[in-house]
Design an enzyme around this catalytic site. Structure first.
Site, short mmCIF file in Angstrom:
data_model
loop_
_atom_site.label_atom_id
_atom_site.label_comp_id
_atom_site.label_asym_id
_atom_site.label_seq_id
_atom_site.Cartn_x
_atom_site.Cartn_y
_atom_site.Cartn_z
CB THR A 1 -0.90 -0.01 1.26
OG1 THR A 1 -1.49 1.27 1.43
CG2 THR A 1 -0.11 -0.32 2.53
CG ASP A 2 -1.18 5.00 -0.92
OD1 ASP A 2 -1.71 4.37 0.02
OD2 ASP A 2 -1.80 5.85 -1.59
CD GLU A 3 -3.37 3.64 4.56
OE1 GLU A 3 -3.13 3.47 5.76
OE2 GLU A 3 -4.52 3.72 4.10
CE1 TYR B 1 -3.37 -2.56 5.83
CE2 TYR B 1 -3.22 -0.21 5.33
CZ TYR B 1 -3.29 -1.53 4.91
OH TYR B 1 -3.27 -1.82 3.57
CE LYS C 1 -0.01 -4.59 3.05
NZ LYS C 1 -0.39 -5.93 2.50
P1 NAD Z 1 -9.71 -7.14 2.39
O1 NAD Z 1 -9.67 -6.87 3.85
O2 NAD Z 1 -10.95 -6.83 1.63
O3 NAD Z 1 -9.37 -8.68 2.13
C1 NAD Z 1 -8.35 -9.36 2.80
C2 NAD Z 1 -8.55 -10.85 2.55
O4 NAD Z 1 -7.47 -11.54 3.20
C3 NAD Z 1 -9.84 -11.40 3.13
O5 NAD Z 1 -10.45 -12.27 2.18
C4 NAD Z 1 -9.40 -12.16 4.36
O6 NAD Z 1 -10.23 -13.26 4.68
C5 NAD Z 1 -8.01 -12.62 3.94
N1 NAD Z 1 -7.12 -12.87 5.08
C6 NAD Z 1 -6.93 -12.09 6.18
N2 NAD Z 1 -6.05 -12.66 7.01
C7 NAD Z 1 -5.66 -13.82 6.42
C8 NAD Z 1 -4.74 -14.84 6.78
N3 NAD Z 1 -4.06 -14.78 7.93
N4 NAD Z 1 -4.56 -15.88 5.95
C9 NAD Z 1 -5.26 -15.95 4.77
N5 NAD Z 1 -6.15 -15.03 4.39
C10 NAD Z 1 -6.34 -13.96 5.20
O7 NAD Z 1 -8.46 -6.37 1.80
P2 NAD Z 1 -8.27 -5.69 0.36
O8 NAD Z 1 -8.77 -4.30 0.42
O9 NAD Z 1 -8.78 -6.62 -0.67
O10 NAD Z 1 -6.68 -5.62 0.30
C11 NAD Z 1 -5.93 -6.71 -0.23
C12 NAD Z 1 -4.46 -6.36 -0.13
O11 NAD Z 1 -4.19 -5.17 -0.86
C13 NAD Z 1 -3.98 -6.10 1.29
O12 NAD Z 1 -2.69 -6.63 1.43
C14 NAD Z 1 -3.94 -4.58 1.40
O13 NAD Z 1 -2.96 -4.16 2.32
C15 NAD Z 1 -3.56 -4.21 -0.01
N6 NAD Z 1 -4.02 -2.89 -0.48
C16 NAD Z 1 -5.33 -2.52 -0.34
C17 NAD Z 1 -5.75 -1.29 -0.86
C18 NAD Z 1 -7.19 -0.84 -0.76
O14 NAD Z 1 -7.49 0.30 -1.09
N7 NAD Z 1 -8.12 -1.69 -0.33
C19 NAD Z 1 -4.83 -0.45 -1.49
C20 NAD Z 1 -3.49 -0.86 -1.60
C21 NAD Z 1 -3.11 -2.09 -1.10
O1 DAU Z 2 -4.11 4.01 0.57
C1 DAU Z 2 -4.34 2.63 0.46
C2 DAU Z 2 -5.16 2.17 1.63
O2 DAU Z 2 -6.48 2.65 1.41
C3 DAU Z 2 -5.16 0.67 1.84
O3 DAU Z 2 -3.87 0.25 2.17
C4 DAU Z 2 -6.13 0.27 2.96
O4 DAU Z 2 -6.19 -1.14 3.06
C5 DAU Z 2 -7.49 0.82 2.60
O5 DAU Z 2 -8.41 0.52 3.65
C6 DAU Z 2 -7.43 2.32 2.39
O6 DAU Z 2 -7.10 3.01 3.62
P1 DAU Z 2 -7.82 4.38 4.04
O7 DAU Z 2 -7.70 4.55 5.50
O8 DAU Z 2 -7.38 5.49 3.16
O9 DAU Z 2 -9.33 4.00 3.59
P2 DAU Z 2 -10.74 4.23 4.28
O10 DAU Z 2 -11.78 3.87 3.28
O11 DAU Z 2 -10.83 3.62 5.64
O12 DAU Z 2 -10.75 5.81 4.46
C7 DAU Z 2 -10.59 6.67 3.35
C8 DAU Z 2 -10.62 8.09 3.87
O13 DAU Z 2 -11.95 8.38 4.33
C9 DAU Z 2 -9.72 8.32 5.09
O14 DAU Z 2 -9.15 9.61 5.01
C10 DAU Z 2 -10.66 8.21 6.28
C11 DAU Z 2 -11.98 8.74 5.71
N1 DAU Z 2 -13.20 8.14 6.31
C12 DAU Z 2 -13.29 6.80 6.36
C13 DAU Z 2 -14.41 6.19 6.91
C14 DAU Z 2 -14.51 4.68 6.98
C15 DAU Z 2 -14.21 8.97 6.76
O15 DAU Z 2 -14.12 10.21 6.69
N2 DAU Z 2 -15.31 8.38 7.29
C16 DAU Z 2 -15.45 7.02 7.41
O16 DAU Z 2 -16.49 6.54 7.96
#
Ligand code: NAD
Ligand code: DAU
Length: 355
Positions: free
Chosen positions: A132-134, A158, A162
């Site tokens: 992730t970019d985070e 988190y 990562k």
């Molecule tokens: P998500 O939470 O929707 O899905 C995670 C999945 O991993 C789930 O199906 C869960 O059951 C599985 N899981 C959790 N712990 C596990 C374990 N110990 N063993 C096997 N499976 C397990 O997450 P997502 O949003 O789909 O993100 C997927 C990946 O991409 C993550 O590594 C996250 O850090 C990364 N990522 C997410 C975003 C985003 O915006 N969502 C952006 C950049 C990177």
């Molecule tokens: O940047 C990549 C990341 O993006 C991934 O690594 C994470 O897995 C993914 O969850 C996401 O993280 P964020 O914290 O940016 O996403 P989230 O949807 O939780 O929040 C997006 C923005 O919105 C953040 O600035 C917090 C704000 N927010 C979020 C929620 C859930 C609100 O203002 N209200 C809310 O209820």
């Protein structure tokens, strides 16, 4: 075949579905099915012999080792993680266990498997770690977007977990020569996004007539990418990425949260107007800010474009419209994910909604 971990979650499921829509190479999908894992995301693959689902933990090195020996995948793509920042603030332990310890055990199993491969099979093997970019921390208003050489400065449990996993992946390449690739992507949105995250939460709450909780002043900036573009970037890096390299993935779509919420509201006003004729934006409610809330993320994805010719296909406008339409067309999916566990989380996180 390939082995995917976390393939029942948001991005993993989109990746598996897109992969099998584009080729016939089978996928073994290892997922623990935590609250975020949902087999309904993969319902369209029911009976498809190209998809083998295994419920299990990436931290179970013996299980991973068995799967590797049995299926002999040419690549492993690691999506499995605890992924929600707010949950990591309430309870970091699962994040440490899966994202750090789990990734370590996964790497150990892969190292043992890869160590036993020979010739072309060994040459071709890849371990692609999805990150992730985070991990790069937070940007000021005028700062340049994150490049791959930006300092790693994670601010939440988190992102710290990562970053630790990214470091382990890097070390396994440097020390053992494991053929790894890492992608660091910005915020994804699209189908199957669990409604604890901003965009799906806003859609689901708006339709249910509930408040739309915006943290702090709503001016935090995220860089949004349609999930299918993230999947295409991962495929591209898997095919052509240089070993040991990091590739940033992003869509050049920086937007403040309040603009995202207003866009979702405007689309709902157009596609599913409220019965009383009032705009959905009237449900917006400013609430207490997230502790340690990162102010701005922005991804510089030029390396991926330059080296591998990748570009996103969707603009934010086209992607967000598709996303809202997907949620409107999948009321059953939305209803099912809002299980008891989901309601407990919403109760915990949004108990005192006022700022
Ligand atoms: P998500 O939470 O929707 O899905 C995670 C999945 O991993 C789930 O199906 C869960 O059951 C599985 N899981 C959790 N712990 C596990 C374990 N110990 N063993 C096997 N499976 C397990 O997450 P997502 O949003 O789909 O993100 C997927 C990946 O991409 C993550 O590594 C996250 O850090 C990364 N990522 C997410 C975003 C985003 O915006 N969502 C952006 C950049 C990177
Ligand atoms: O940047 C990549 C990341 O993006 C991934 O690594 C994470 O897995 C993914 O969850 C996401 O993280 P964020 O914290 O940016 O996403 P989230 O949807 O939780 O929040 C997006 C923005 O919105 C953040 O600035 C917090 C704000 N927010 C979020 C929620 C859930 C609100 O203002 N209200 C809310 O209820």
């Amino acid at each position: 075949m390939i082995l995917v971990t976390g393939g029942a979650g948001f991005i993993g499921a989109n990746f598996v579905l897109d992969w099998l829509a584009q080729c016939d190479e089978p996928v073994v999908n290892l997922d623990k099915l935590t609250y975020a894992g949902n087999l309904e995301n993969l319902a369209s693959l029911k009976g498809d012999a190209r998809h083998v689902f295994v419920q299990g933990d990436i931290g179970d090195a013996e299980l991973v080792g068995r799967l590797l020996t049995q299926y002999r995948p040419r690549a492993l793509i690691n999506f499995a993680a605890e992924s929600h920042v707010d949950r990591s603030i309430h309870g970091p332990e699962d994040f440490i266990q899966t994202n750090i310890v789990g990734t370590f055990h996964l790497l150990e199993a892969v190292r043992a498997y890869w160590g036993g491969l020979q010739g072309a099979e060994r040459e071709a093997f890849r371990f692609l770690h999805v990150s992730t970019d985070e991990v790069y921390g937070s940007l000021g208003p005028g700062d340049a977007a994150f490049t791959e050489t930006h300092r790693v400065e994670p601010n939440s449990p988190y992102s710290a977990s990562k970053a630790a996993s990214d470091h382990l992946v890097r070390a396994y390449h440097h020390t053992y020569g494991l053929p790894v690739l890492t992608t660091n992507c910005s915020n994804n949105y699209g189908p199957f996004h669990f409604p604890e995250k901003l965009i799906p939460l806003m859609i689901v709450n708006a339709l249910a007539g509930k408040p739309l909780p915006v943290y702090g002043d709503g001016m935090q900036i995220r860089d949004w990418l349609y999930v299918k573009d993230h999947c295409s970037a991962i495929r591209r890096v898997l095919e052509g990425g240089r070993l040991g390299e990091i590739y940033n993935v992003g869509g050049w779509n920086e937007k403040p949260n309040i603009e995202i919420v207003n866009t979702v509201c405007a689309l709902l006003d157009e596609l599913r107007p409220r019965a009383d004729g009032q705009p959905y934006a009237s449900q917006i409610s400013y609430v207490k800010d997230r502790p340690g809330h990162d102010r701005r993320y922005a991804i510089d994805a030029r390396k991926l474009e330059r080296e591998l010719g990748w570009k996103p296909a969707e603009t934010f406008e086209s992607g967000i419209r598709k996303t809202v339409m997907w949620y409107l067309a999948h009321a059953d999916w939305v209803e099912h994910v809002q299980s008891g566990a989901y309601r407990e989380w919403v109760g915990l996180q949004y108990a005192s909604p006022s700022a």
